[in-house]
Design an enzyme around this catalytic site. Structure first.
Site, PDB file in Angstrom:
ATOM      1  N   HIS A   1      77.777  52.601  67.603  1.00  0.00           N
ATOM      2  CA  HIS A   1      77.187  53.737  66.877  1.00  0.00           C
ATOM      3  C   HIS A   1      77.896  55.024  67.317  1.00  0.00           C
ATOM      4  O   HIS A   1      78.352  55.821  66.494  1.00  0.00           O
ATOM      5  CB  HIS A   1      75.692  53.887  67.192  1.00  0.00           C
TER       6      HIS A   1
ATOM      7  N   HIS B   1      28.835  47.479  36.162  1.00  0.00           N
ATOM      8  CA  HIS B   1      30.114  46.768  36.258  1.00  0.00           C
ATOM      9  C   HIS B   1      29.962  45.434  36.969  1.00  0.00           C
ATOM     10  O   HIS B   1      30.609  44.449  36.624  1.00  0.00           O
ATOM     11  CB  HIS B   1      31.133  47.587  37.064  1.00  0.00           C
TER      12      HIS B   1
ATOM     13  N   ASP C   1      36.743  57.274  33.041  1.00  0.00           N
ATOM     14  CA  ASP C   1      37.056  55.853  32.819  1.00  0.00           C
ATOM     15  C   ASP C   1      37.938  55.663  31.590  1.00  0.00           C
ATOM     16  O   ASP C   1      38.729  54.724  31.531  1.00  0.00           O
ATOM     17  CB  ASP C   1      35.767  55.049  32.595  1.00  0.00           C
TER      18      ASP C   1
ATOM     19  N   GLU D   1      34.549  56.059  45.428  1.00  0.00           N
ATOM     20  CA  GLU D   1      35.572  55.977  44.382  1.00  0.00           C
ATOM     21  C   GLU D   1      35.399  57.156  43.408  1.00  0.00           C
ATOM     22  O   GLU D   1      36.347  57.867  43.111  1.00  0.00           O
ATOM     23  CB  GLU D   1      35.418  54.637  43.641  1.00  0.00           C
ATOM     24  N   HIS D   2      34.169  57.331  42.925  1.00  0.00           N
ATOM     25  CA  HIS D   2      33.858  58.457  42.019  1.00  0.00           C
ATOM     26  C   HIS D   2      32.796  59.323  42.661  1.00  0.00           C
ATOM     27  O   HIS D   2      31.814  58.804  43.193  1.00  0.00           O
ATOM     28  CB  HIS D   2      33.270  57.958  40.692  1.00  0.00           C
TER      29      HIS D   2
ATOM     30  N   GLN E   1      27.935  52.841  36.696  1.00  0.00           N
ATOM     31  CA  GLN E   1      28.786  52.072  37.628  1.00  0.00           C
ATOM     32  C   GLN E   1      28.114  50.781  38.031  1.00  0.00           C
ATOM     33  O   GLN E   1      28.755  49.742  38.144  1.00  0.00           O
ATOM     34  CB  GLN E   1      29.126  52.898  38.874  1.00  0.00           C
TER      35      GLN E   1
HETATM   36  N1  LIG Z   1      38.496  50.085  40.361  1.00  0.00           N
HETATM   37  C1  LIG Z   1      38.845  49.943  39.084  1.00  0.00           C
HETATM   38  O1  LIG Z   1      39.677  50.653  38.557  1.00  0.00           O
HETATM   39  C2  LIG Z   1      38.196  48.895  38.253  1.00  0.00           C
HETATM   40  C3  LIG Z   1      38.385  48.859  36.859  1.00  0.00           C
HETATM   41  C4  LIG Z   1      37.801  47.830  36.140  1.00  0.00           C
HETATM   42  C5  LIG Z   1      37.054  46.859  36.819  1.00  0.00           C
HETATM   43  N2  LIG Z   1      36.874  46.973  38.160  1.00  0.00           N
HETATM   44  C6  LIG Z   1      36.170  45.952  38.945  1.00  0.00           C
HETATM   45  O2  LIG Z   1      36.927  44.736  38.779  1.00  0.00           O
HETATM   46  C7  LIG Z   1      36.056  43.646  38.945  1.00  0.00           C
HETATM   47  C8  LIG Z   1      36.274  42.668  37.789  1.00  0.00           C
HETATM   48  O3  LIG Z   1      35.735  41.426  38.129  1.00  0.00           O
HETATM   49  P1  LIG Z   1      35.421  40.307  37.065  1.00  0.00           P
HETATM   50  O4  LIG Z   1      34.849  39.155  37.803  1.00  0.00           O
HETATM   51  O5  LIG Z   1      34.657  40.916  35.958  1.00  0.00           O
HETATM   52  O6  LIG Z   1      36.842  39.923  36.419  1.00  0.00           O
HETATM   53  P2  LIG Z   1      38.185  39.302  37.060  1.00  0.00           P
HETATM   54  O7  LIG Z   1      39.135  39.138  35.927  1.00  0.00           O
HETATM   55  O8  LIG Z   1      38.620  40.091  38.224  1.00  0.00           O
HETATM   56  O9  LIG Z   1      37.787  37.861  37.599  1.00  0.00           O
HETATM   57  C9  LIG Z   1      37.568  36.772  36.755  1.00  0.00           C
HETATM   58  C10 LIG Z   1      38.387  35.595  37.228  1.00  0.00           C
HETATM   59  O10 LIG Z   1      37.992  35.222  38.543  1.00  0.00           O
HETATM   60  C11 LIG Z   1      38.270  33.826  38.717  1.00  0.00           C
HETATM   61  N3  LIG Z   1      37.112  33.207  39.395  1.00  0.00           N
HETATM   62  C12 LIG Z   1      35.825  33.261  39.006  1.00  0.00           C
HETATM   63  N4  LIG Z   1      35.060  32.527  39.863  1.00  0.00           N
HETATM   64  C13 LIG Z   1      35.902  31.998  40.777  1.00  0.00           C
HETATM   65  C14 LIG Z   1      35.714  31.162  41.935  1.00  0.00           C
HETATM   66  N5  LIG Z   1      34.519  30.721  42.296  1.00  0.00           N
HETATM   67  N6  LIG Z   1      36.794  30.826  42.670  1.00  0.00           N
HETATM   68  C15 LIG Z   1      38.025  31.267  42.331  1.00  0.00           C
HETATM   69  N7  LIG Z   1      38.269  32.065  41.239  1.00  0.00           N
HETATM   70  C16 LIG Z   1      37.203  32.433  40.496  1.00  0.00           C
HETATM   71  C17 LIG Z   1      38.444  33.243  37.366  1.00  0.00           C
HETATM   72  O11 LIG Z   1      39.760  32.784  37.236  1.00  0.00           O
HETATM   73  C18 LIG Z   1      38.201  34.378  36.401  1.00  0.00           C
HETATM   74  O12 LIG Z   1      39.129  34.377  35.356  1.00  0.00           O
HETATM   75  C19 LIG Z   1      34.644  44.222  39.005  1.00  0.00           C
HETATM   76  O13 LIG Z   1      34.245  44.275  40.358  1.00  0.00           O
HETATM   77  C20 LIG Z   1      34.782  45.652  38.457  1.00  0.00           C
HETATM   78  O14 LIG Z   1      33.867  46.554  39.028  1.00  0.00           O
HETATM   79  C21 LIG Z   1      37.439  47.936  38.892  1.00  0.00           C
HETATM   80  N1  LIG Z   2      34.682  52.550  36.377  1.00  0.00           N
HETATM   81  C1  LIG Z   2      35.757  51.580  36.486  1.00  0.00           C
HETATM   82  C2  LIG Z   2      36.504  51.844  37.770  1.00  0.00           C
HETATM   83  O1  LIG Z   2      35.678  51.691  38.847  1.00  0.00           O
HETATM   84  C3  LIG Z   2      36.744  51.647  35.363  1.00  0.00           C
HETATM   85  C4  LIG Z   2      36.219  51.286  34.020  1.00  0.00           C
HETATM   86  C5  LIG Z   2      36.849  50.636  33.037  1.00  0.00           C
HETATM   87  N2  LIG Z   2      36.002  50.572  31.985  1.00  0.00           N
HETATM   88  C6  LIG Z   2      34.917  51.186  32.304  1.00  0.00           C
HETATM   89  N3  LIG Z   2      35.020  51.583  33.553  1.00  0.00           N
HETATM   90 ZN   LIG Z   3      33.365  52.268  34.692  1.00  0.00          ZN
END
Ligand SMILES: NC(=O)c1ccc[n+]([C@@H]2O[C@H](COP(=O)([O-])OP(=O)(O)OC[C@H]3O[C@@H](n4cnc5c(N)ncnc54)[C@H](O)[C@@H]3O)[C@@H](O)[C@H]2O)c1
Ligand SMILES: N[C@H](CO)Cc1c[nH]c[nH+]1
Ligand SMILES: [Zn+2]
Length: 440
Positions: free
Chosen positions: A416, A258, A357, A323-324, A255
């Site tokens: 009513h 990520h 996942d 979450e997990h 985790q």
């Molecule tokens: N809970 C879930 O099910 C799950 C599943 C997958 C991922 N996640 C989480 O989702 C998140 C993904 O985040 P990420 O950043 O990799 O991808 P993302 O796609 O959420 O964000 C990227 C985008 O953010 C924007 N951005 C970047 N910097 C910026 C700034 N300074 N100002 C405004 N916009 C900006 C850009 O447009 C970019 O395309 C991680 O925290 C991950 O842990 C959660």
């Molecule tokens: N662990 C993430 C949710 O917190 C989901 C994910 C997608 N791919 C791998 N992991």
């Molecule tokens: Zn994951």
């Protein structure tokens, strides 16, 4: 990782956590500006913001059908088989959640019930900043498709060359996504909520994302539906001395990798065991391809809680509300009843969180940031709505009339009460104006 050693009988509490809450003023301010820009300038704003934040120029945001077909051919057979297996198991799990309309007729003939209708359209945000997430496509689009949503729109940020990963496109195809747009961040959320020249608005937006995406979802919520604010990933592992430290360590790292903001918790029973897990993390880290993110997450957000009883451990879990939750000790299944707050529970050392996942079937979009106190995993429920249905007969109306009239009079709502009195009069006297003063 930071450590908290609980004294006998001491309660774990929020003060032990570093949680700042989901409200991020900076991200809210940035997202507000982005949303306003997209509402005013449409596609032109999407182009400008994509160039600014993703570093690429996009002319046409919509991915053409030919590109989706071509992507399928680029996916290697092993990955294709994995996607298909995952899709099958996720679909089967979510099919069990489908709600049906229901109607019930009371003895007096009144019918009450609920008509279930799939949402007309949904927009799925698939993150793409720090990793690729074909699994998130499956986890959001399949429940939508199973629920009967007709228009399933996917938005995801461009890769460095301005395209979308072929495996993400193939996951979209397998899951029944009907439109795909190469745009991410708060600007994508704004486009889904309010529409632009090239993107029609949707009824509801689901899917996880970074702080800007989460802030944008909060801001547009109300104008469109949103699922939940699924933020940075979290895991809490409860392990006693019988658990393999190498397995516990790698599951924490799974985790942490990520996001530097991901939170990993180890709840255990002695410091020596915690040392073994930390040593195993160091060992694994040597071969990690995401050592920088993982190290930052464990150092800044990681927490080890040392407890002196299973009761104290479970009490800590319920405050963390992760979450997990992974349970690495004998008799774990028997503790399920005591666990009140967790998005998904992984029982035993043979159930690493990664199976959830990708392939197990249950949804991986789960409540984060302590919201498991009141929220549930994403399900087909997010993609339907209920309309109440009520049908009275003359007999059932007469049966309930006095109760309606009494409450309506107390509320001072004359029409009513009268709307029921008139009908009651018609039933009793055959004359709608048979009521004293009814035709005044
Ligand atoms: N809970 C879930 O099910 C799950 C599943 C997958 C991922 N996640 C989480 O989702 C998140 C993904 O985040 P990420 O950043 O990799 O991808 P993302 O796609 O959420 O964000 C990227 C985008 O953010 C924007 N951005 C970047 N910097 C910026 C700034 N300074 N100002 C405004 N916009 C900006 C850009 O447009 C970019 O395309 C991680 O925290 C991950 O842990 C959660
Ligand atoms: N662990 C993430 C949710 O917190 C989901 C994910 C997608 N791919 C791998 N992991
Ligand atoms: Zn994951």
């Amino acid at each position: 990782m930071r450590r908290v050693i609980l004294k006998t009988g001491e309660q774990f509490s929020n003060k032990h956590l570093k949680r700042t809450g989901a409200f991020n003023a900076q991200a809210m301010a940035a997202a507000t500006n982005i949303i306003e820009q997209v509402r005013e300038q449409g596609d032109a704003a999407l182009r400008e913001l994509t160039e600014k934040f993703d570093g690429v120029k996009i002319d046409n945001f919509r991915v053409p059908a030919e590109a989706i077909e071509a992507a399928a051919a680029q996916v290697d057979p092993k990955t294709e088989a994995a996607l298909q297996k995952a899709a099958k198991q996720i679909r089967e799990f979510h099919e069990r959640q489908v709600k049906q309309s229901w109607f019930s007729v009371r003895e007096d003939g009144a019918l009450v019930g609920a008509k279930v209708t799939p949402l007309e359209s949904v927009g799925i945000y698939v993150p793409g900043g720090r990793a690729l997430y074909p699994s998130t496509v499956l986890m959001n689009a399949l429940p939508a498709a199973v629920a009967g949503v007709e228009r399933i729109v996917c938005v995801t940020p461009p890769t460095k060359d301005g395209s979308i990963d072929p495996v993400v496109l193939e996951a979209c195809r397998l899951a029944g996504v009907t439109e795909i747009y190469t745009v991410g961040g708060a600007q994508a959320v704004a486009a889904l909520a309010y529409g632009t020249e090239s993107i029609e608005p949707v009824c509801k937006i689901t899917g996880p994302g970074n702080a800007f995406v989460a802030a944008a979802k909060k801001i547009v919520s109300g104008d469109v539906g949103i699922d939940m604010i699924a933020g940075p990933s979290e895991v809490c592992v409860v392990a006693d001395e019988t658990a393999n430290p190498a397995m516990v360590a790698i599951d924490l790292m799974a985790q942490a990798e990520h996001d530097p903001l991901a939170s990993c918790y180890l709840v255990t029973f002695d410091e020596e065991y915690a040392d073994k897990v930390e040593a195993a993390v160091e060992q694994h880290m040597k071969s990690s391809t995401r050592a920088e993110i993982t190290t930052a997450s464990l150092a800044d957000q990681g927490l080890i809680v040392i407890c002196d009883s299973m009761e104290q451990a479970i009490q800590s879990v319920n405050v963390i509300a992760p979450e997990h939750l992974e349970l690495h000790f004998d008799g774990a299944f028997e503790q399920l009843g005591a666990i009140r707050n967790a998005g998904a529970i992984f029982v035993g050392e043979w159930t690493p969180e990664a199976v959830g996942d990708y392939v197990a079937g249950p949804n991986h979009t789960l409540p984060t940031g302590g919201t498991a106190r009141y929220a549930s995993p994403l399900s087909t429920d997010e993609f339907i709505k209920h309309s109440s249905v009520i049908q009275y007969s003359a007999k059932s109306l007469a049966n309930d009339a006095d109760a309606v009239i009494a409450i309506a009079r107390h509320e001072g709502l004359w029409a009513h009460a009268r709307s029921v009195e008139l009908r009651k009069a018609l039933v009793e006297t055959g004359d709608i104006y048979g009521l004293d003063g009814a035709n005044e």
